[in-house]
Design an enzyme around this catalytic site. Structure first.
Site, short mmCIF file in Angstrom:
data_model
loop_
_atom_site.label_atom_id
_atom_site.label_comp_id
_atom_site.label_asym_id
_atom_site.label_seq_id
_atom_site.Cartn_x
_atom_site.Cartn_y
_atom_site.Cartn_z
N ASP A 39 -2.84 -0.74 10.45
CA ASP A 39 -3.00 -0.83 8.99
C ASP A 39 -3.72 -2.11 8.55
O ASP A 39 -4.11 -2.22 7.39
CB ASP A 39 -1.64 -0.77 8.29
N LYS A 95 0.85 -1.18 0.00
CA LYS A 95 0.00 0.00 0.00
C LYS A 95 0.89 1.24 0.00
O LYS A 95 2.08 1.19 0.34
CB LYS A 95 -0.94 0.03 1.20
#
Length: 299
Positions: A152, A27
């Site tokens: 996350d 990401k």
């Protein structure tokens, strides 16, 4: 720690015959504002997540004895401390399944790079074993489990590009342009905990909202601290900024810049290759993990 009794040839054969293989994608934090701090020490964030079509790969095979065995060691991380193992055991406890798993990891994402390697591995483990074990947990339930492993993890579980608030768990899906990114990898691994504990870190950026961020963008509050602490990152930013607006993702060490097409990104990657390792990947609003899982379900 469980003992791995398979020799290398048997491990390779077992991994190759594993019934489920799934990506654990990278990401980017396109922006990262730190807007406060909770009483328990956790930082309050605003960040914009987008996935990359670039990933580790996890291979899963069920066991009937309840054991969780990760056959791919990561240097400096004990077997039972690995987020993959911890995620699998959390799902076992939540679902009360009697099944276990053999797990293999093909590592591609840099450790300490700020692109989510460990968190993504944990999320793919939760999503993958939920499918393999048929434990029928919802994505919301898996995301809640994942939050205990790292802030996350929920975004990787949900699999959608998102504007995140809170400690990263309050997610609003967004549709973003999907440019090609050049991601440079300075030769240093950065501890998130060290950056977030630095006294120089800005912790009072004004709260904004998703509409403002999508219109005006944002910055990364961690970047100044990382540049101050790590000359490798500072030098990489100086180099990449000659070609594109370069930014830090997360707490680093990776930095990135966006391009309208793959060839332009590859051209710059080639030009900096002698000084700075990098990779090129397209941004994705739906993660590779969820695209792969949907393909399994449909076929």
């Amino acid at each position: 720690m469980q003992e791995d009794t398979l020799n290398s040839a048997d491990q390779q054969s077992s991994r190759d015959s594993a019934p489920l293989s799934l990506p654990a994608p990278a990401k980017l934090n396109l922006m990262l504002h730190i807007v406060g701090r909770r009483a328990d020490g956790y930082h309050l964030l605003e960040t914009l997540f987008q996935f990359l079509d670039y990933a580790d790969t996890l291979h899963f095979s069920p066991r009937n004895d309840g054991q969780i065995i990760l056959h791919s060691a990561i240097e400096g991380v004990a077997h039972d401390d690995n987020l993959i193992v911890r995620a699998a055991r959390l799902l076992q406890a939540q679902s009360k399944t009697k099944l276990g798993a053999d797990i293999w990891l093909d590592k591609k994402l840099p450790v300490g790079g700020g692109i989510g390697g460990g968190s993504s591995n944990a999320a793919t483990t939760l999503v993958g074993l939920n499918y393999l074990w048929r434990t029928q947990q919802s994505l919301d339930s898996l995301a809640e489990l994942g939050l205990s492993l790292g802030a996350d993890v929920p975004v990787f579980v949900m699999g959608r590009a998102a504007f995140a608030q809170g400690i990263g768990e309050k997610l609003q899906p967004v549709d973003l342009p999907e440019p090609w990114y050049l991601v440079a990898v300075p030769p240093v691994s950065i501890s998130t905990a060290k950056i977030f504990s630095d006294q120089c870190l800005t912790r009072d950026t004004p709260v904004t909202n998703i509409r403002t961020v999508l219109k005006q963008g944002g910055h990364n509050d961690c970047q100044a601290v990382v540049e101050m602490r790590y000359r490798e990152v500072r030098n990489a930013l100086i180099l990449l900024n000659k070609y594109v607006d370069a930014r830090l993702t997360g707490t680093g060490s990776c930095i990135f810049g966006g391009f309208p097409n793959e060839q332009q990104a590859v051209n710059i990657a080639t030009q900096i290759s002698e000084s700075l390792p990098s990779f090129v990947a397209q941004g994705a609003n739906i993660s590779m993990l969820h695209r792969a899982l949907q393909n399994l379900i449909e076929n």
